[in-house]
Design an enzyme around this catalytic site. Structure first.
Site, mmCIF file in Angstrom:
data_model
loop_
_atom_site.group_PDB
_atom_site.id
_atom_site.type_symbol
_atom_site.label_atom_id
_atom_site.label_comp_id
_atom_site.label_asym_id
_atom_site.label_seq_id
_atom_site.Cartn_x
_atom_site.Cartn_y
_atom_site.Cartn_z
ATOM 1 N N ASP A 9 51.186 75.919 -22.967
ATOM 2 C CA ASP A 9 51.477 75.051 -24.111
ATOM 3 C C ASP A 9 50.156 74.797 -24.835
ATOM 4 O OD1 ASP A 9 52.286 71.511 -24.483
ATOM 5 O OD2 ASP A 9 52.372 73.183 -25.922
ATOM 6 N N SER A 10 49.680 75.818 -25.540
ATOM 7 C CA SER A 10 48.314 75.732 -26.085
ATOM 8 C C SER A 10 48.344 75.423 -27.575
ATOM 9 C CB SER A 10 47.605 77.077 -25.884
ATOM 10 O OG SER A 10 48.174 78.026 -26.767
ATOM 11 N N GLN B 117 37.257 68.801 -29.468
ATOM 12 C CA GLN B 117 38.011 68.865 -30.727
ATOM 13 C C GLN B 117 38.094 67.461 -31.344
ATOM 14 O OE1 GLN B 117 41.701 70.458 -29.094
ATOM 15 N NE2 GLN B 117 41.393 69.086 -27.325
ATOM 16 N N ASP C 221 39.273 74.621 -18.117
ATOM 17 C CA ASP C 221 39.751 75.720 -18.960
ATOM 18 C C ASP C 221 40.837 76.496 -18.212
ATOM 19 O OD1 ASP C 221 39.560 77.875 -21.057
ATOM 20 O OD2 ASP C 221 38.892 78.975 -19.312
ATOM 21 N N GLY C 222 41.969 76.683 -18.882
ATOM 22 C CA GLY C 222 43.100 77.329 -18.232
ATOM 23 C C GLY C 222 42.823 78.755 -17.802
ATOM 24 N N ASP D 122 46.461 76.342 -31.304
ATOM 25 C CA ASP D 122 46.392 77.665 -31.931
ATOM 26 C C ASP D 122 45.099 78.394 -31.585
ATOM 27 O OD1 ASP D 122 47.809 75.815 -34.549
ATOM 28 O OD2 ASP D 122 48.883 77.283 -33.324
ATOM 29 N N ASP E 156 49.662 66.448 -23.929
ATOM 30 C CA ASP E 156 50.465 65.314 -24.419
ATOM 31 C C ASP E 156 51.535 64.912 -23.398
ATOM 32 O OD1 ASP E 156 51.459 68.026 -26.150
ATOM 33 O OD2 ASP E 156 53.011 66.970 -25.031
HETATM 34 N N1 SAM Z 1 52.746 71.998 -28.760
HETATM 35 C C1 SAM Z 1 51.428 72.230 -29.352
HETATM 36 C C2 SAM Z 1 51.414 73.536 -30.112
HETATM 37 O O1 SAM Z 1 52.367 74.309 -29.975
HETATM 38 O O2 SAM Z 1 50.447 73.757 -30.853
HETATM 39 C C3 SAM Z 1 50.368 72.197 -28.287
HETATM 40 C C4 SAM Z 1 50.194 70.814 -27.786
HETATM 41 S S1 SAM Z 1 49.061 70.523 -26.504
HETATM 42 C C5 SAM Z 1 48.413 69.011 -27.078
HETATM 43 C C6 SAM Z 1 47.749 71.689 -26.734
HETATM 44 C C7 SAM Z 1 46.669 71.435 -25.684
HETATM 45 O O3 SAM Z 1 45.982 72.628 -25.317
HETATM 46 C C8 SAM Z 1 45.568 70.460 -26.151
HETATM 47 O O4 SAM Z 1 45.647 69.254 -25.425
HETATM 48 C C9 SAM Z 1 44.260 71.207 -25.883
HETATM 49 O O5 SAM Z 1 43.222 70.363 -25.427
HETATM 50 C C10 SAM Z 1 44.708 72.201 -24.824
HETATM 51 N N2 SAM Z 1 43.823 73.378 -24.679
HETATM 52 C C11 SAM Z 1 43.249 74.111 -25.670
HETATM 53 N N3 SAM Z 1 42.506 75.108 -25.138
HETATM 54 C C12 SAM Z 1 42.634 75.016 -23.776
HETATM 55 C C13 SAM Z 1 42.115 75.767 -22.676
HETATM 56 N N4 SAM Z 1 41.309 76.832 -22.891
HETATM 57 N N5 SAM Z 1 42.453 75.396 -21.412
HETATM 58 C C14 SAM Z 1 43.277 74.321 -21.201
HETATM 59 N N6 SAM Z 1 43.791 73.546 -22.200
HETATM 60 C C15 SAM Z 1 43.469 73.904 -23.475
#
Ligand code: SAM
Length: 302
Positions: free
Chosen positions: A175-176, A51, A157-158, A178, A106
């Site tokens: 805590d993903s 990203q 990947d979660g 969108d 974060d």
């Molecule tokens: N609080 C924010 C919100 O509500 O939109 C989310 C913050 S946190 C930075 C979101 C994190 O999810 C990002 O660091 C992103 O890299 C991670 N992420 C996205 N897809 C993912 C996946 N498939 N597995 C693990 N982490 C993922």
């Protein structure tokens, strides 16, 4: 449309967003509206393997993290989200010892989970290591907890991690970002089935579940899906000015049937309470009380 150009289509290329000293957040997920924050200084702007990552110092919201053109955290209001997505499930569990956080790079969610003395181990499963590195540098008040000896970080990947860890966690917090880009998989049915399998028998999960003002067409099927998998499912929310609609919610799911999912089983002691700025036992219960338009859509409205 291939994924890269679709990403370009989905989010205004954030270089265009920087052409004035205002950051403008536009997305297909909230058409016809845009949030703007005045920029004092751009601190970081690079593309990772997953990203676009942008960090800037804003005029009135402190340091801001943006992923693929969408605001993730601001120093000024992040507590409203981190405290509620963590303490709603954590205080609903009688003794959470092993916790999994998916996303959360974060560090804000980890910071809040660490406040529970009963926690023995936290796994952070974050797909993008650059997010962690950038937040350690520019958002240390969120990322400080990532150095705690109870925290183990998996850069994966979660959805994939969950499938390999059945019956492993008391609480799982998603805590993903969108459902556009890498987080899309975290909003699909197989992910929720894997969440169920990865939880211990009394386990509880809490997933970022978007805004009742903007995403009812996503939240309703999401809750319906969860209701086919979990014994108890409920939606709660927090108020946060820099998320679209000023509100974001959580799908809170319990593996075992819980009449009282909306009442905390435990409460913060004085020491923990002094570290909080949003969560308290009263707002725990209030967060599940929805305005009528949402109650009619999301609950069996009698
Ligand atoms: N609080 C924010 C919100 O509500 O939109 C989310 C913050 S946190 C930075 C979101 C994190 O999810 C990002 O660091 C992103 O890299 C991670 N992420 C996205 N897809 C993912 C996946 N498939 N597995 C693990 N982490 C993922």
């Amino acid at each position: 449309m291939d994924s890269d150009s679709s990403n370009q289509q989905l989010h205004l290329n954030h270089h265009e967003q920087l052409n004035t000293n205002w950051f403008i957040e536009r997305s297909v997920l909230w058409p016809g509206q845009a949030q703007s924050l005045q920029i004092e200084q751009v601190l970081f702007s690079e593309k990772s393997d997953f990203q676009d990552i942008l960090v800037f110092k804003s005029k009135t919201y402190g340091t801001v993290l943006v992923l693929d053109g969408v605001i993730q955290v601001t120093e000024r209001d992040e507590f409203a989200y981190q405290e509620m997505i963590v303490h709603l499930p954590m205080f609903s569990h009688h003794c959470p010892e092993r916790v999994l956080v998916i996303g959360g790079g974060d560090g804000g969610v980890i910071r809040e989970v660490l406040k529970h003395d009963c926690v023995r181990e936290i796994v952070l499963c974050e797909i993008d290591s650059m997010v962690v590195d950038v937040c350690k540098t520019y958002l240390p008040q969120l990322a400080a907890g990532l150095e705690d000896p109870r925290v183990k970080i998996e850069y994966r990947d979660g959805a994939e991690y969950l499938r390999q860890h059945p019956q492993s966690f008391d609480v799982i917090i998603t805590d993903s970002s969108d459902p556009v880009g890498p987080a899309d998989v975290l909003f699909q049915r197989p992910f929720y089935e894997s969440l169920y399998t990865a939880l211990k028998p009394e386990g509880i999960c809490c997933c970022q579940a978007e805004s009742i003002w903007l995403h009812m067409d996503l939240i309703r099927p999401l809750l319906d899906t969860c209701r086919k998998i979990f014994a108890t499912v409920s939606y709660a929310y927090t108020m946060i000015p820099t998320y679209p609609g000023g509100q974001i919610g959580f799908a809170i799911c319990s593996k075992s049937a819980r009449e009282d999912i909306r009442k905390p089983l435990r409460k913060p002691d004085t020491t923990l309470l002094q570290t909080l700025k949003y969560y308290c036992p009263e707002i725990h219960q209030a967060a599940f009380v929805l305005p009528l338009f949402a109650k009619r859509e999301l609950e069996d409205y009698s």
